[in-house]
Scaffold this active site. Structure first.
Site, PDB file in Angstrom:
ATOM      1  N   ASP A  18       0.826  -1.204   0.000  1.00  0.00           N
ATOM      2  CA  ASP A  18       0.000   0.000   0.000  1.00  0.00           C
ATOM      3  C   ASP A  18       0.869   1.267   0.000  1.00  0.00           C
ATOM      4  O   ASP A  18       0.678   2.175   0.819  1.00  0.00           O
ATOM      5  CB  ASP A  18      -0.942   0.023   1.215  1.00  0.00           C
ATOM      6  CG  ASP A  18      -1.623  -1.308   1.446  1.00  0.00           C
ATOM      7  OD1 ASP A  18      -1.980  -1.962   0.452  1.00  0.00           O
ATOM      8  OD2 ASP A  18      -1.799  -1.699   2.614  1.00  0.00           O
TER       9      ASP A  18
ATOM     10  N   GLU B 233     -11.011  -1.104  -3.988  1.00  0.00           N
ATOM     11  CA  GLU B 233     -10.348  -0.507  -2.836  1.00  0.00           C
ATOM     12  C   GLU B 233      -9.115   0.255  -3.310  1.00  0.00           C
ATOM     13  O   GLU B 233      -8.841   0.344  -4.498  1.00  0.00           O
ATOM     14  CB  GLU B 233      -9.956  -1.581  -1.810  1.00  0.00           C
ATOM     15  CG  GLU B 233      -8.914  -2.575  -2.315  1.00  0.00           C
ATOM     16  CD  GLU B 233      -8.561  -3.653  -1.298  1.00  0.00           C
ATOM     17  OE1 GLU B 233      -9.316  -3.839  -0.324  1.00  0.00           O
ATOM     18  OE2 GLU B 233      -7.522  -4.323  -1.484  1.00  0.00           O
TER      19      GLU B 233
ATOM     20  N   HIS C  34      -2.849  -1.180  -5.316  1.00  0.00           N
ATOM     21  CA  HIS C  34      -2.864  -0.181  -4.237  1.00  0.00           C
ATOM     22  C   HIS C  34      -1.780   0.874  -4.446  1.00  0.00           C
ATOM     23  O   HIS C  34      -0.802   0.967  -3.720  1.00  0.00           O
ATOM     24  CB  HIS C  34      -2.715  -0.822  -2.865  1.00  0.00           C
ATOM     25  CG  HIS C  34      -3.239   0.076  -1.781  1.00  0.00           C
ATOM     26  ND1 HIS C  34      -4.221  -0.308  -0.911  1.00  0.00           N
ATOM     27  CD2 HIS C  34      -2.939   1.360  -1.466  1.00  0.00           C
ATOM     28  CE1 HIS C  34      -4.497   0.694  -0.086  1.00  0.00           C
ATOM     29  NE2 HIS C  34      -3.731   1.721  -0.420  1.00  0.00           N
TER      30      HIS C  34
ATOM     31  N   ARG D  83       5.072  -7.956  -0.418  1.00  0.00           N
ATOM     32  CA  ARG D  83       4.546  -6.989  -1.372  1.00  0.00           C
ATOM     33  C   ARG D  83       5.494  -5.786  -1.319  1.00  0.00           C
ATOM     34  O   ARG D  83       5.577  -5.094  -0.310  1.00  0.00           O
ATOM     35  CB  ARG D  83       3.114  -6.587  -1.009  1.00  0.00           C
ATOM     36  CG  ARG D  83       2.116  -7.708  -1.256  1.00  0.00           C
ATOM     37  CD  ARG D  83       0.698  -7.292  -0.940  1.00  0.00           C
ATOM     38  NE  ARG D  83       0.487  -7.130   0.499  1.00  0.00           N
ATOM     39  CZ  ARG D  83      -0.659  -6.711   1.044  1.00  0.00           C
ATOM     40  NH1 ARG D  83      -1.683  -6.393   0.265  1.00  0.00           N
ATOM     41  NH2 ARG D  83      -0.786  -6.609   2.354  1.00  0.00           N
TER      42      ARG D  83
END
Length: 313
Positions: free
Chosen positions: A15, A197, A261, A294
């Site tokens: 993110d 999202e 994201h 990630r």
């Protein structure tokens, strides 16, 4: 295709949110793998972020609200003050995600004190916003107004995650009731979970583009996009158009799995860039949410003849 182009900028930070401030520094934050704190770092260059000193500016509570799943922080400088928007849950109900706000008491966000402003507040006549699983807030300004965009699920943690937008009254309260920006309409938004999202806003070429992430967080994770004209009413259903297909998705040939994201900023040469996370493998043992790999990556953005962003991994 050079492997150098796809090398992560910051390891193990999902993110990713990257902001270039007026002081010439790049400020970076993201979800740490332990989901237990908010970390900031800064550098004069994007490449320098990898080795930049990190500052843990806030830690989760031991119990109650804001005690679990500290997710997707974003850093803003609004009205002369620093703010962090993030989501958190309760150890006694780990999927009761809600959006929260922090305010810095000084001008150095890495070292000055941060205070909690509590949960983001809905408009007075809005009894729908932040009543369920809510996260991934982003903020932008347009034509003298400030807007808040976030994801909220209808029907709990296993429900449908939609994106909503509202005008803001203050940095911690909305002025208007929620407006449904996008819901998972297509097959690529509905793999394992029905998800929209992680919104991010790019204003260019007379339009407002909002990218978002879709589906579950493994290799099927991908990015879609909605857009509207810059002169349109941002809270009108007819203003927005959603692209039929994702704009970024897994590229096995490049070793990029589950890209999504993202945030937007500009590189040192002034080029628009997309900062996103992705893994370099597809097979995940256990819940993908708790796989730490990630990594934050950079993608330069080009524009087509219609002025639309082209995302080339």
């Amino acid at each position: 295709m050079s492997n150098e182009k796809h090398r992560p900028v910051v390891l193990q930070r999902a993110d990713p949110y990257l902001y270039k401030h007026t002081d010439g520094y790049y400020y970076f934050t993201g979800s740490v793998p332990t989901y237990d704190r908010i970390e900031l770092r800064r550098s004069k260059t994007i490449a320098g972020l990898a080795q930049a000193e990190t500052a843990d500016v806030w830690f989760r509570h031991e119990s109650g609200i804001m005690s679990e799943h500290i997710w997707a922080p974003e850093l803003y400088y609004l009205d002369g003050k620093w703010y962090i928007y993030f989501a958190a849950s309760d150890k006694d109900d780990i999927w009761e995600l809600r959006p929260y706000v922090l305010e810095c008491q000084g001008q150095d966000p890495l070292h000055d004190k941060w205070v909690e402003l509590g949960q983001m507040q809905a408009a007075d006549d809005d009894d729908k916003s932040f009543q369920d699983f809510s996260l991934d807030a982003t903020v932008f300004e347009h034509k003298g107004k400030r807007y808040y965009v976030w994801a909220e699920k209808v029907g709990g943690q296993k429900g449908i995650s939609n994106l909503y937008i509202a005008e803001m009254e203050t940095p911690c309260k909305l002025k208007t009731v929620q407006f449904l920006l996008t819901t998972p309409d297509y097959d690529w938004e509905r793999i394992d979970f029905w998800v929209n999202e992680g919104p991010a806003v790019l204003k260019r070429n007379g339009k407002i583009f909002i990218t978002f992430s879709a589906s579950a967080t493994g290799a099927m994770y991908c990015m879609g996009m909605v857009y509207c004209d810059e002169d349109a009413d941002l809270l009108d259903r007819n203003s927005w158009t959603k692209l039929r297909y994702p704009v970024v998705q897994t590229r096995e040939d490049l070793g990029i799995y589950g890209p999504g994201h993202n945030s937007f900023t500009q590189d040192e040469e002034g080029n628009d860039i997309c900062v996103y996370h992705a893994r370099d493998y597809a097979e995940i043992v256990g819940d993908p949410l708790y796989d730490p790999n990630r990594h934050a990556r950079i993608m330069k953005i080009e524009y087509d003849e219609k002025g639309f962003p082209v995302f080339e991994l």
